[in-house]
Scaffold this motif. Structure first.
Motif, PDB file in Angstrom:
ATOM      1  N   LEU A  49     -28.221  58.852  63.286  1.00 17.59           N
ATOM      2  CA  LEU A  49     -27.113  59.236  64.159  1.00 17.59           C
ATOM      3  C   LEU A  49     -25.776  59.147  63.443  1.00 17.59           C
ATOM      4  CD1 LEU A  49     -26.263  60.079  67.000  1.00 17.59           C
ATOM      5  CD2 LEU A  49     -26.125  57.661  67.604  1.00 17.59           C
ATOM      6  N   ILE A  50     -25.548  58.070  62.705  1.00 15.43           N
ATOM      7  CA  ILE A  50     -24.274  57.941  61.996  1.00 15.43           C
ATOM      8  C   ILE A  50     -24.182  58.975  60.872  1.00 15.43           C
ATOM      9  CG2 ILE A  50     -24.984  56.183  60.307  1.00 15.43           C
ATOM     10  CD1 ILE A  50     -22.295  54.836  60.746  1.00 15.43           C
ATOM     11  N   LEU A  51     -25.307  59.315  60.258  1.00 15.15           N
ATOM     12  CA  LEU A  51     -25.307  60.361  59.240  1.00 15.15           C
ATOM     13  C   LEU A  51     -24.972  61.718  59.857  1.00 15.15           C
ATOM     14  CD1 LEU A  51     -28.391  59.383  57.040  1.00 15.15           C
ATOM     15  CD2 LEU A  51     -26.022  59.570  56.275  1.00 15.15           C
ATOM     16  N   PHE A  52     -25.539  61.996  61.018  1.00 16.50           N
ATOM     17  CA  PHE A  52     -25.260  63.257  61.700  1.00 16.50           C
ATOM     18  C   PHE A  52     -23.775  63.361  62.043  1.00 16.50           C
ATOM     19  CE2 PHE A  52     -24.674  65.540  65.719  1.00 16.50           C
ATOM     20  CZ  PHE A  52     -25.169  66.799  65.374  1.00 16.50           C
ATOM     21  N   THR A  53     -23.216  62.305  62.622  1.00 20.73           N
ATOM     22  CA  THR A  53     -21.802  62.303  62.983  1.00 20.73           C
ATOM     23  C   THR A  53     -20.920  62.465  61.754  1.00 20.73           C
ATOM     24  OG1 THR A  53     -22.315  60.819  64.834  1.00 20.73           O
ATOM     25  CG2 THR A  53     -20.008  60.976  64.156  1.00 20.73           C
ATOM     26  N   THR A  54     -21.325  61.830  60.656  1.00 22.95           N
ATOM     27  CA  THR A  54     -20.554  61.927  59.410  1.00 22.95           C
ATOM     28  C   THR A  54     -20.560  63.340  58.865  1.00 22.95           C
ATOM     29  OG1 THR A  54     -21.099  59.617  58.883  1.00 22.95           O
ATOM     30  CG2 THR A  54     -20.318  61.009  57.081  1.00 22.95           C
ATOM     31  N   LEU A  85     -18.569  63.939  70.263  1.00 20.00           N
ATOM     32  CA  LEU A  85     -18.484  63.422  71.624  1.00 20.00           C
ATOM     33  C   LEU A  85     -19.798  63.573  72.366  1.00 20.00           C
ATOM     34  CD1 LEU A  85     -14.934  64.558  72.843  1.00 20.00           C
ATOM     35  CD2 LEU A  85     -15.721  62.229  72.384  1.00 20.00           C
ATOM     36  N   ALA A  86     -20.554  64.623  72.064  1.00 19.52           N
ATOM     37  CA  ALA A  86     -21.847  64.821  72.722  1.00 19.52           C
ATOM     38  C   ALA A  86     -22.811  63.691  72.379  1.00 19.52           C
ATOM     39  CB  ALA A  86     -22.440  66.169  72.315  1.00 19.52           C
ATOM     40  N   CYS A  87     -22.795  63.265  71.129  1.00 14.70           N
ATOM     41  CA  CYS A  87     -23.644  62.129  70.732  1.00 14.70           C
ATOM     42  C   CYS A  87     -23.237  60.869  71.490  1.00 14.70           C
ATOM     43  CB  CYS A  87     -23.528  61.890  69.228  1.00 14.70           C
ATOM     44  SG  CYS A  87     -24.321  63.138  68.207  1.00 14.70           S
ATOM     45  N   LEU A  88     -21.934  60.621  71.557  1.00 19.54           N
ATOM     46  CA  LEU A  88     -21.441  59.445  72.267  1.00 19.54           C
ATOM     47  C   LEU A  88     -21.816  59.515  73.744  1.00 19.54           C
ATOM     48  CD1 LEU A  88     -19.711  56.846  72.294  1.00 19.54           C
ATOM     49  CD2 LEU A  88     -17.707  58.302  72.680  1.00 19.54           C
ATOM     50  N   PHE A  89     -21.614  60.668  74.363  1.00 14.39           N
ATOM     51  CA  PHE A  89     -21.934  60.831  75.784  1.00 14.39           C
ATOM     52  C   PHE A  89     -23.420  60.630  76.034  1.00 14.39           C
ATOM     53  CE2 PHE A  89     -23.530  63.450  79.237  1.00 14.39           C
ATOM     54  CZ  PHE A  89     -22.754  63.019  80.302  1.00 14.39           C
ATOM     55  N   PHE A  90     -24.265  61.236  75.225  1.00 17.76           N
ATOM     56  CA  PHE A  90     -25.704  61.181  75.462  1.00 17.76           C
ATOM     57  C   PHE A  90     -26.222  59.748  75.413  1.00 17.76           C
ATOM     58  CE2 PHE A  90     -30.111  61.291  73.885  1.00 17.76           C
ATOM     59  CZ  PHE A  90     -30.707  62.010  74.911  1.00 17.76           C
ATOM     60  N   PHE A  91     -25.853  59.016  74.385  1.00 18.38           N
ATOM     61  CA  PHE A  91     -26.401  57.676  74.216  1.00 18.38           C
ATOM     62  C   PHE A  91     -25.726  56.635  75.095  1.00 18.38           C
ATOM     63  CE2 PHE A  91     -27.994  59.613  70.350  1.00 18.38           C
ATOM     64  CZ  PHE A  91     -29.248  59.044  70.239  1.00 18.38           C
ATOM     65  N   LYS A  92     -24.464  56.845  75.443  1.00 19.54           N
ATOM     66  CA  LYS A  92     -23.730  55.798  76.162  1.00 19.54           C
ATOM     67  C   LYS A  92     -23.525  56.105  77.640  1.00 19.54           C
ATOM     68  CE  LYS A  92     -19.679  52.794  75.588  1.00 19.54           C
ATOM     69  NZ  LYS A  92     -18.564  52.432  74.698  1.00 19.54           N
ATOM     70  N   TYR A  93     -23.384  57.387  77.993  1.00 18.21           N
ATOM     71  CA  TYR A  93     -22.956  57.717  79.347  1.00 18.21           C
ATOM     72  C   TYR A  93     -23.933  58.592  80.130  1.00 18.21           C
ATOM     73  CZ  TYR A  93     -18.513  56.042  77.489  1.00 18.21           C
ATOM     74  OH  TYR A  93     -17.542  55.277  76.906  1.00 18.21           O
ATOM     75  N   PHE A  94     -24.995  59.082  79.510  1.00 17.27           N
ATOM     76  CA  PHE A  94     -25.872  60.023  80.210  1.00 17.27           C
ATOM     77  C   PHE A  94     -26.443  59.415  81.482  1.00 17.27           C
ATOM     78  CE2 PHE A  94     -30.038  61.770  81.194  1.00 17.27           C
ATOM     79  CZ  PHE A  94     -29.746  63.121  81.283  1.00 17.27           C
TER      80      PHE A  94
END
Length: 488
Positions: A49-54, A85-94
């Protein structure tokens, strides 16, 4: 890997040693490897995940800089920002949004069931996501040149001292330092170790000590009220400050051993004289992030009074949501936003009165302002600490029960605090206030200690290390306590 663990006590010296033994051209490789190992020690799979965001943010920034047509630059900007933001939303707020949207639809008669996923919240996702977002936006604004070297950019995102709980660094500060050649420096080593010692004392000797009694109350509220709840909230105010500022101190100290300066994240916040002043001192990197990328783009204060109030409320509402997918955090953010809105009306008059007062009356009025601010902020911590809305409602409706200070010891025992432990807790709080007062109104205490006589200097270090060792030895072997902000 926790800062307050034996593993980190081995990891950090090894990282520093390898870093300075290698030639300059290979140092970024070593630091990147150590940083990824540090992150993977929690869950190796989440490195993807951090690699994808990077990769996404790095490519988006290069696209923003190289593309000429405005529409294409905006497309590159929003693709990078949107995917992060989509990664953050999916894992934290979905799950949070799924449950609440479903509840809303059920309220209007639609027989739907929420879709929830068994997701692991990646450690530090809110922190490194905000770093990547600020980088892409800064490149788009022209405030920063895109980093062409992927390795250095990946190190900026994953630099281990501040990876999982900040400070939220800006590329303009951290990236140039990663490119520079750093030589071993005795003064930097000494300053870094002092900072780490203070951070460890805050975390292990204070935050973890009071956490036990806070949890005794907030995790089992039945039958508790009045001074028990007030005392637990007071201790939580100390816990969260020492826990988070302790982490930041260790992060800053660890980076300084490598010759890298991270921004200070706390500046004696409980010495603040208004809520506005508090947010200039508390979690400074987050406050600046929301100021630069939310509050000012909304219009800041350079607009009509009502738009200004809206901007404050929206910014702190989002800040509360950033802290966690729960209505308690949303209400906490809104609570601070509303206080800041109120201060736009009365704070100028308060500060004008402060300026007119001289001598002892001025000092007494300033102290009163600090006490009132601490009470306002402390009450807000109830929203932050409550496990859910029902617990929050219980605390708010039972604060007024049994407020007689005569029975303080009895109410403290309901939290598991014996008279001796209660006295120790108050002594630690007093010591912390004195330390912060000196930092706020005199000088950096660590610099003052450095200039003190040897017996004073080494006595101070001995007390810090002794307190940490006693706290560590009082818990089961190998047991460590997580930092509160790891959940964000």
């Amino acid at each position: 890997m926790l800062f307050n663990s034996l593993a980190y006590a081995v990891f950090l010296p090894l990282a520093v040693l390898v870093y300075f033994l290698l030639p300059q051209r290979l140092r970024w490789v070593a630091l990147l490897g150590f940083s990824y190992y540090f992150y993977m020690s929690w869950n190796p799979e989440l490195i993807v995940l951090i690699l994808f965001t990077t990769v996404v943010s790095w490519a988006a920034a290069l696209g923003v800089q190289r593309l000429q047509r405005p529409v294409l630059r905006k497309a590159a900007l929003w693709s990078g920002v949107g995917l992060c933001l989509a990664c953050l939303f999916f894992f934290k707020y979905f799950n949070f949004f799924s449950q609440n949207v479903t509840a809303l639809l059920q309220a209007v008669g639609l027989p739907l069931q929420p879709t929830t996923l068994e997701l692991v919240l990646p450690v530090g996702i809110s922190f490194y996501t905000f770093q990547t977002l600020s980088y892409v936006v800064d490149v788009y604004r022209g405030d920063l040149k895109a980093e062409p070297h992927f390795g250095y950019y990946a190190l900026y995102v994953s630099f281990f001292p501040q990876l999982v709980a900040g400070p939220i660094e800006r590329a303009g500060n951290l990236l140039p330092q990663l490119h520079q050649k750093h030589d071993p420096d005795r003064a930097a080593f000494s300053a870094g170790l002092r900072k780490i010692c203070v951070g460890m004392f805050k975390k292990v000797a204070i935050a973890d000590f009071v956490a036990t009694y806070v949890n005794n109350v907030y995790n089992d509220l039945a039958g508790k009220g009045g001074l028990t709840l007030i005392l637990a909230t007071l201790l939580f105010s100390v816990q969260i400050y020492c826990d988070f500022s302790g982490y930041s101190d260790i992060a800053v100290g660890s980076a300084r051993l490598l010759g890298i300066d991270l921004m200070e994240n706390f500046r004696s916040p409980y010495m603040a004289r208004s809520v506005k002043d508090f947010w200039r001192r508390w979690h400074i990197s987050l406050t600046r992030w929301f100021t630069d990328y939310v509050y000012i783009p909304l219009g800041g204060s350079r607009c009509s009074r009502w738009r200004h109030l809206r901007n404050l409320a929206v910014t702190f509402l989002l800040s509360g949501l950033w802290h966690g997918a729960s209505w308690t955090f949303v209400l906490w953010g809104l609570y601070h936003g509303l206080w800041l809105c109120a201060e736009t009306f009365y704070l100028p008059q308060i500060e004008a009165l402060q300026n007119r007062l001289k001598g002892g009356r001025g000092a007494a009025f300033a102290t009163l302002r600090t006490v009132v601010t601490c009470c306002i902020v402390g009450f807000g911590w109830i929203f932050f600490r409550a496990n859910d809305l029902s617990d929050l409602l219980y605390v708010l409706t039972h604060l007024g029960q049994g407020l007689s200070p005569v029975h303080l010891v009895a109410y403290a025992q309901a939290a598991g605090l014996t008279p001796a432990l209660l006295g120790l807790a108050f002594a630690l709080i007093a010591a912390l206030l004195v330390y912060d007062w000196y930092a706020a109104y005199r000088a950096d205490p660590l610099q003052a200690i450095r200039r003190a006589r040897p017996w004073q200097r080494y006595g101070f270090y001995y007390l810090l290390c002794f307190g940490v060792l006693v706290a560590l030895c009082s818990r089961p072997f190998g047991a460590t306590a997580d930092f509160i902000y790891f959940q964000f």
